[in-house]
Design a protein around this motif. Structure first.
Motif, PDB file in Angstrom:
ATOM      1  N   MET A 202     -28.585  19.740 -10.686  1.00  0.00           N
ATOM      2  CA  MET A 202     -28.799  21.393 -10.336  1.00  0.00           C
ATOM      3  C   MET A 202     -30.228  21.401  -9.468  1.00  0.00           C
ATOM      4  N   MET A 203     -30.435  22.442  -9.504  1.00  0.00           N
ATOM      5  CA  MET A 203     -31.490  23.458  -8.691  1.00  0.00           C
ATOM      6  C   MET A 203     -31.578  24.392  -9.449  1.00  0.00           C
ATOM      7  N   LEU A 204     -32.593  25.039  -8.950  1.00  0.00           N
ATOM      8  CA  LEU A 204     -33.488  25.969 -10.097  1.00  0.00           C
ATOM      9  C   LEU A 204     -33.780  27.646  -8.703  1.00  0.00           C
ATOM     10  N   VAL A 205     -33.548  28.624  -9.132  1.00  0.00           N
ATOM     11  CA  VAL A 205     -33.237  29.624  -7.910  1.00  0.00           C
ATOM     12  C   VAL A 205     -34.728  29.947  -8.876  1.00  0.00           C
ATOM     13  N   ALA A 206     -35.435  30.649  -8.208  1.00  0.00           N
ATOM     14  CA  ALA A 206     -36.231  31.595  -8.795  1.00  0.00           C
ATOM     15  C   ALA A 206     -36.406  33.093  -7.879  1.00  0.00           C
ATOM     16  N   ASP A 220     -45.431  30.404 -10.492  1.00  0.00           N
ATOM     17  CA  ASP A 220     -46.258  28.758 -11.180  1.00  0.00           C
ATOM     18  C   ASP A 220     -45.439  28.459 -12.681  1.00  0.00           C
ATOM     19  N   ALA A 221     -45.508  29.301 -13.747  1.00  0.00           N
ATOM     20  CA  ALA A 221     -44.774  28.302 -14.702  1.00  0.00           C
ATOM     21  C   ALA A 221     -43.478  27.294 -14.599  1.00  0.00           C
ATOM     22  N   TYR A 225     -42.862  23.451 -14.582  1.00  0.00           N
ATOM     23  CA  TYR A 225     -42.004  22.980 -15.356  1.00  0.00           C
ATOM     24  C   TYR A 225     -40.442  22.211 -14.905  1.00  0.00           C
ATOM     25  N   ALA A 226     -40.172  22.336 -13.671  1.00  0.00           N
ATOM     26  CA  ALA A 226     -39.588  21.497 -12.809  1.00  0.00           C
ATOM     27  C   ALA A 226     -39.881  20.266 -11.809  1.00  0.00           C
ATOM     28  N   GLU A 227     -40.685  20.424 -12.115  1.00  0.00           N
ATOM     29  CA  GLU A 227     -42.028  19.356 -11.125  1.00  0.00           C
ATOM     30  C   GLU A 227     -41.533  17.616 -12.520  1.00  0.00           C
ATOM     31  N   PRO A 232     -34.725  20.559  -8.476  1.00  0.00           N
ATOM     32  CA  PRO A 232     -35.975  21.302  -6.520  1.00  0.00           C
ATOM     33  C   PRO A 232     -35.770  22.822  -7.235  1.00  0.00           C
ATOM     34  N   VAL A 233     -36.736  23.862  -7.104  1.00  0.00           N
ATOM     35  CA  VAL A 233     -36.906  25.107  -7.059  1.00  0.00           C
ATOM     36  C   VAL A 233     -37.230  25.007  -5.621  1.00  0.00           C
TER      37      VAL A 233
END
Length: 363
Positions: A202-206, A220-221, A225-227, A232-233
């Motif tokens: 999984m990856m997160l796209v902000a 930033d939050a 959280y992802a770290e 990965p973000v």
């Protein structure tokens, strides 16, 4: 390859806007929940400066890029694992995806409604992760019931599978995901049959507003959280990327230069998605065609040859290989061979990202 990334997220976080920009399509992206009902699939070229450099050097008649497949999936809400919203459709589609791209809203806009009434990226992620975990739990518990009946015979294979599933259930109840568990190759093969969701990469796209890549409390939050989860973000402004699609190349370059942006955010996102799928590329290069081919990492030379044609794999003899960097430095395959940069590799050779290969085969 049929590996694909499923684009998921809560309703109205920008999934369809991102998908439209990716695929240069015009699917519905309205400001209300569930505007995406049936999943939409698109194939996108992988931005790779190396391919352009090879093309400029060799000047072939044709250049073909590697590709990544994306599927835009209906927005998920709390209770999806029990059929709420479009939950059943969502879960069935995401099971067919190889990896999960979770789009998270990191912008405030009173004109864009949020299904839960307020912008909270961490809450959104936890909602989705919980629904994925509940779906996996239901699937595993059904299997445990079946195996418990069969285990009475004392079959060792059944007993080992039962232990595996019970360990997975315990992990889901404790951590809500299976990503932290270490599986033996045969165990992963068993689990892959059931297309479990929390085991998928999984990856997160902000999704942020234009100009809000810094000093953004939501972003930033999300990064913090992802770290902790080692996910990965990739920050991106989906609305800006959608606008760039309508620009011609000169207009796009001018806009990016004026904005101080090195390249479109989509390029970064596509490359990260490619990595998420566990893929990399090798090249074939000649006067007729320069082409980037997609292979799984750790693939052997015969497997890479098979991506071109099954006969290449079946009749594999050897692979003449030169790295991209050495090829560019030497300027041609002939010069690479004369300087000792071109080497012959056999069946056990693991193809590296960026290898330029000429296969020898006989059938």
């Amino acid at each position: 390859m049929t590996l694909s990334c499923g684009i998921v997220g809560m309703p109205n976080v920008g999934k369809s806007t991102l998908f439209n920009a990716l695929t240069k399509s015009n699917i519905s992206a309205e400001n209300y929940p569930f505007c995406t009902i049936d999943p939409n699939t698109g194939v996108v070229e992988l931005p790779d400066p190396r391919l352009h450099a090879l093309t400029n050097l060799i000047k072939p008649k044709k250049t073909i890029s590697a590709t990544v497949e994306f599927t835009d999936i209906a927005g998920l809400v709390k209770g999806a694992s029990k059929g709420e919203g479009l939950g059943n459709k969502f879960l069935a589609t995401i099971r067919e995806s190889t990896a999960i791209v979770n789009v998270v809203r990191c912008f405030e806009d009173e004109n864009v409604i949020h299904v839960n009434g307020s912008v909270d990226p961490i809450s959104d992620i936890e909602t989705i992760m919980t629904e994925l975990a509940l779906s996996d739990l239901a699937s595993l518990e059904r299997q445990v019931i079946k195996l418990e009946k069969l285990a009475k015979t004392g079959d060792k294979l059944v007993l080992s599978q039962l232990e595996l599933f019970e360990n997975c259930i315990k992990e889901l109840n404790t951590r809500g995901s299976l990503k932290q568990l270490k599986f033996e190759p045969n165990e992963r093969e068993i689990l892959n049959v059931f297309n479990l969701l929390t085991i998928k990469p999984m990856m997160l796209v902000a999704n942020v507003k234009e100009g809000c890549f810094t000093a953004n409390r939501h972003l930033d939050a999300l990064k913090k959280y992802a770290e902790d989860l080692k996910i990965p973000v990739v920050p991106i402004c989906a609305s800006l990327e959608a606008q760039l699609v309508d620009f011609n190349e000169s207009e796009k370059v001018e806009f990016l230069t004026e904005s101080g942006i090195a390249e479109p955010g989509l390029n970064i996102f596509i490359r990260e998605a490619f990595k998420l799928l566990g893929l990399h590329t090798f090249f074939t290069a000649g006067p007729k065609e320069v082409r980037a081919w997609t292979i799984k990492k750790e693939a052997t030379a015969p497997k890479a040859a098979g991506e071109i044609h099954s006969d290449f794999e079946r009749g594999f003899i050897r692979a003449d290989v030169v790295s991209y960097e050495d090829f560019i430095y030497c300027g041609s395959e002939v010069n690479a061979k004369e300087t000792g940069k071109l080497r012959s590799e056999g069946k056990d050779y693991i193809v590296n990202d960026g290898d330029i290969i000429h296969f020898k085969f006989n059938v």
